[in-house]
Write a protein that holds these residues in place. Structure first.
Motif, PDB file in Angstrom:
ATOM      1  N   LYS A   1       0.834  -1.213   0.000  1.00 56.89           N
ATOM      2  CA  LYS A   1       0.000   0.000   0.000  1.00 56.89           C
ATOM      3  C   LYS A   1       0.868   1.263   0.000  1.00 56.89           C
ATOM      4  O   LYS A   1       0.593   2.213  -0.729  1.00 56.89           O
ATOM      5  CB  LYS A   1      -0.937  -0.027   1.209  1.00 56.89           C
ATOM      6  CG  LYS A   1      -1.935   1.091   1.224  1.00 56.89           C
ATOM      7  CD  LYS A   1      -2.908   0.939   2.383  1.00 56.89           C
ATOM      8  CE  LYS A   1      -3.907   2.084   2.369  1.00 56.89           C
ATOM      9  NZ  LYS A   1      -4.841   1.981   3.487  1.00 56.89           N
ATOM     10  N   SER A   2       1.925   1.246   0.790  1.00 56.76           N
ATOM     11  CA  SER A   2       2.818   2.420   0.871  1.00 56.76           C
ATOM     12  C   SER A   2       3.572   2.652  -0.434  1.00 56.76           C
ATOM     13  O   SER A   2       3.685   3.790  -0.897  1.00 56.76           O
ATOM     14  CB  SER A   2       3.819   2.240   2.010  1.00 56.76           C
ATOM     15  OG  SER A   2       3.162   2.150   3.235  1.00 56.76           O
ATOM     16  N   VAL A   3       4.102   1.591  -1.021  1.00 54.30           N
ATOM     17  CA  VAL A   3       4.856   1.773  -2.260  1.00 54.30           C
ATOM     18  C   VAL A   3       3.927   2.213  -3.389  1.00 54.30           C
ATOM     19  O   VAL A   3       4.289   3.048  -4.220  1.00 54.30           O
ATOM     20  CB  VAL A   3       5.695   0.539  -2.631  1.00 54.30           C
ATOM     21  CG1 VAL A   3       4.861  -0.598  -3.201  1.00 54.30           C
ATOM     22  CG2 VAL A   3       6.798   0.923  -3.611  1.00 54.30           C
ATOM     23  N   MET A   4       2.713   1.677  -3.418  1.00 53.21           N
ATOM     24  CA  MET A   4       1.762   2.099  -4.453  1.00 53.21           C
ATOM     25  C   MET A   4       1.375   3.564  -4.285  1.00 53.21           C
ATOM     26  O   MET A   4       1.241   4.297  -5.270  1.00 53.21           O
ATOM     27  CB  MET A   4       0.524   1.203  -4.449  1.00 53.21           C
ATOM     28  CG  MET A   4       0.706  -0.090  -5.200  1.00 53.21           C
ATOM     29  SD  MET A   4       1.070   0.138  -6.962  1.00 53.21           S
ATOM     30  CE  MET A   4      -0.469   0.872  -7.521  1.00 53.21           C
ATOM     31  N   ALA A   5       1.224   4.016  -3.047  1.00 53.51           N
ATOM     32  CA  ALA A   5       0.921   5.426  -2.798  1.00 53.51           C
ATOM     33  C   ALA A   5       2.060   6.307  -3.305  1.00 53.51           C
ATOM     34  O   ALA A   5       1.827   7.342  -3.955  1.00 53.51           O
ATOM     35  CB  ALA A   5       0.668   5.666  -1.311  1.00 53.51           C
ATOM     36  N   THR A   6       3.287   5.875  -3.050  1.00 53.67           N
ATOM     37  CA  THR A   6       4.460   6.624  -3.531  1.00 53.67           C
ATOM     38  C   THR A   6       4.447   6.698  -5.059  1.00 53.67           C
ATOM     39  O   THR A   6       4.635   7.773  -5.638  1.00 53.67           O
ATOM     40  CB  THR A   6       5.760   5.951  -3.041  1.00 53.67           C
ATOM     41  OG1 THR A   6       5.774   5.963  -1.608  1.00 53.67           O
ATOM     42  CG2 THR A   6       6.988   6.666  -3.571  1.00 53.67           C
ATOM     43  N   TRP A   7       4.250   5.565  -5.712  1.00 57.36           N
ATOM     44  CA  TRP A   7       4.243   5.543  -7.178  1.00 57.36           C
ATOM     45  C   TRP A   7       3.083   6.344  -7.756  1.00 57.36           C
ATOM     46  O   TRP A   7       3.251   7.059  -8.737  1.00 57.36           O
ATOM     47  CB  TRP A   7       4.204   4.102  -7.682  1.00 57.36           C
ATOM     48  CG  TRP A   7       5.527   3.388  -7.628  1.00 57.36           C
ATOM     49  CD1 TRP A   7       6.776   3.946  -7.783  1.00 57.36           C
ATOM     50  CD2 TRP A   7       5.741   1.991  -7.426  1.00 57.36           C
ATOM     51  NE1 TRP A   7       7.734   2.974  -7.684  1.00 57.36           N
ATOM     52  CE2 TRP A   7       7.142   1.760  -7.472  1.00 57.36           C
ATOM     53  CE3 TRP A   7       4.900   0.911  -7.222  1.00 57.36           C
ATOM     54  CZ2 TRP A   7       7.701   0.502  -7.320  1.00 57.36           C
ATOM     55  CZ3 TRP A   7       5.459  -0.351  -7.065  1.00 57.36           C
ATOM     56  CH2 TRP A   7       6.842  -0.548  -7.115  1.00 57.36           C
ATOM     57  N   MET A   8       1.922   6.247  -7.160  1.00 55.35           N
ATOM     58  CA  MET A   8       0.758   6.960  -7.705  1.00 55.35           C
ATOM     59  C   MET A   8       0.879   8.472  -7.502  1.00 55.35           C
ATOM     60  O   MET A   8       0.237   9.245  -8.212  1.00 55.35           O
ATOM     61  CB  MET A   8      -0.545   6.432  -7.096  1.00 55.35           C
ATOM     62  CG  MET A   8      -0.895   5.020  -7.541  1.00 55.35           C
ATOM     63  SD  MET A   8      -1.017   4.825  -9.344  1.00 55.35           S
ATOM     64  CE  MET A   8      -2.529   5.725  -9.678  1.00 55.35           C
ATOM     65  N   ASN A   9       1.714   8.914  -6.559  1.00 58.96           N
ATOM     66  CA  ASN A   9       1.943  10.340  -6.340  1.00 58.96           C
ATOM     67  C   ASN A   9       3.112  10.891  -7.144  1.00 58.96           C
ATOM     68  O   ASN A   9       3.507  12.033  -6.964  1.00 58.96           O
ATOM     69  CB  ASN A   9       2.144  10.622  -4.840  1.00 58.96           C
ATOM     70  CG  ASN A   9       0.838  10.511  -4.083  1.00 58.96           C
ATOM     71  OD1 ASN A   9      -0.194  10.990  -4.537  1.00 58.96           O
ATOM     72  ND2 ASN A   9       0.875   9.860  -2.941  1.00 58.96           N
ATOM     73  N   SER A  10       3.661  10.074  -8.028  1.00 59.35           N
ATOM     74  CA  SER A  10       4.756  10.485  -8.905  1.00 59.35           C
ATOM     75  C   SER A  10       4.257  10.385 -10.351  1.00 59.35           C
ATOM     76  O   SER A  10       3.817   9.315 -10.790  1.00 59.35           O
ATOM     77  CB  SER A  10       5.948   9.546  -8.698  1.00 59.35           C
ATOM     78  OG  SER A  10       6.854   9.642  -9.776  1.00 59.35           O
ATOM     79  N   ALA A  11       4.319  11.483 -11.078  1.00 58.82           N
ATOM     80  CA  ALA A  11       3.762  11.524 -12.438  1.00 58.82           C
ATOM     81  C   ALA A  11       4.314  10.427 -13.345  1.00 58.82           C
ATOM     82  O   ALA A  11       3.555   9.754 -14.046  1.00 58.82           O
ATOM     83  CB  ALA A  11       3.993  12.901 -13.058  1.00 58.82           C
ATOM     84  N   GLY A  12       5.613  10.227 -13.346  1.00 58.69           N
ATOM     85  CA  GLY A  12       6.212   9.232 -14.232  1.00 58.69           C
ATOM     86  C   GLY A  12       5.837   7.804 -13.862  1.00 58.69           C
ATOM     87  O   GLY A  12       5.532   6.991 -14.737  1.00 58.69           O
ATOM     88  N   HIS A  13       5.838   7.514 -12.569  1.00 57.30           N
ATOM     89  CA  HIS A  13       5.470   6.171 -12.117  1.00 57.30           C
ATOM     90  C   HIS A  13       3.984   5.909 -12.359  1.00 57.30           C
ATOM     91  O   HIS A  13       3.596   4.829 -12.807  1.00 57.30           O
ATOM     92  CB  HIS A  13       5.795   5.998 -10.628  1.00 57.30           C
ATOM     93  CG  HIS A  13       7.260   6.081 -10.340  1.00 57.30           C
ATOM     94  ND1 HIS A  13       7.829   7.181  -9.764  1.00 57.30           N
ATOM     95  CD2 HIS A  13       8.262   5.199 -10.562  1.00 57.30           C
ATOM     96  CE1 HIS A  13       9.128   6.976  -9.629  1.00 57.30           C
ATOM     97  NE2 HIS A  13       9.425   5.780 -10.117  1.00 57.30           N
TER      98      HIS A  13
END
Length: 149
Positions: free
Chosen positions: A105-117
């Protein structure tokens, strides 16, 4: 002779009954499964077809996750670009990497808050996904590989 035939027949039954082809999911950690589930949840919310897990990509992600423990970069420790780890033919590919997040959940939140990811996760051209996760030296390392077959 009868004892020999019985022994050989017994071995044949044992080997044919014991030898089981392992399904790809048996090599997938719960964290990796959860990342795939969350990716497909995000894609579904955006009206995009879910991705299919690809065994070869899962294996490539395991290699990349180990690479990241040596050198956190889109380049591999040997200097080659990240995509050289992919062994299947694809028309397009993408990679997301992260470290430090303790769960899916944490890593997905990080990726979803980054435009490129986020763009990789929601890219409608991608059809398959692999996820890698390793916890080493008190740090979690994460990899997503995407391809279009």
């Amino acid at each position: 002779m009868n004892k020999l035939m019985f022994f050989l027949f017994g071995c044949l039954i044992c080997f044919s009954g014991c030898a089981k082809e392992v399904e790809p999911e048996e090599y997938v950690s719960e964290e990796e499964k959860e990342v795939i589930r969350l990716v497909n949840e995000e894609r579904t919310k955006a009206g995009i077809v879910p991705l299919e897990m690809e065994r070869s990509l899962m294996q490539s992600c395991d290699i990349r996750a180990e690479d990241l423990t040596i050198k956190f970069s889109h380049d591999r420790p040997n200097g080659e670009p990240w995509h050289t780890v992919i062994e299947i033919e694809s028309k397009a590919s993408g990679e997301n990497i992260a470290y430090g997040q303790r769960d899916a959940k944490s890593v997905m939140a990080t990726w979803m808050n980054s435009a490129g990811h986020r763009a990789n996760i929601l890219n409608p051209n991608f059809t398959h996904i692999g996820v890698g996760y390793i916890y080493k030296n008190n740090t979690a390392y994460w990899v997503q590989l995407f391809t279009k077959k």
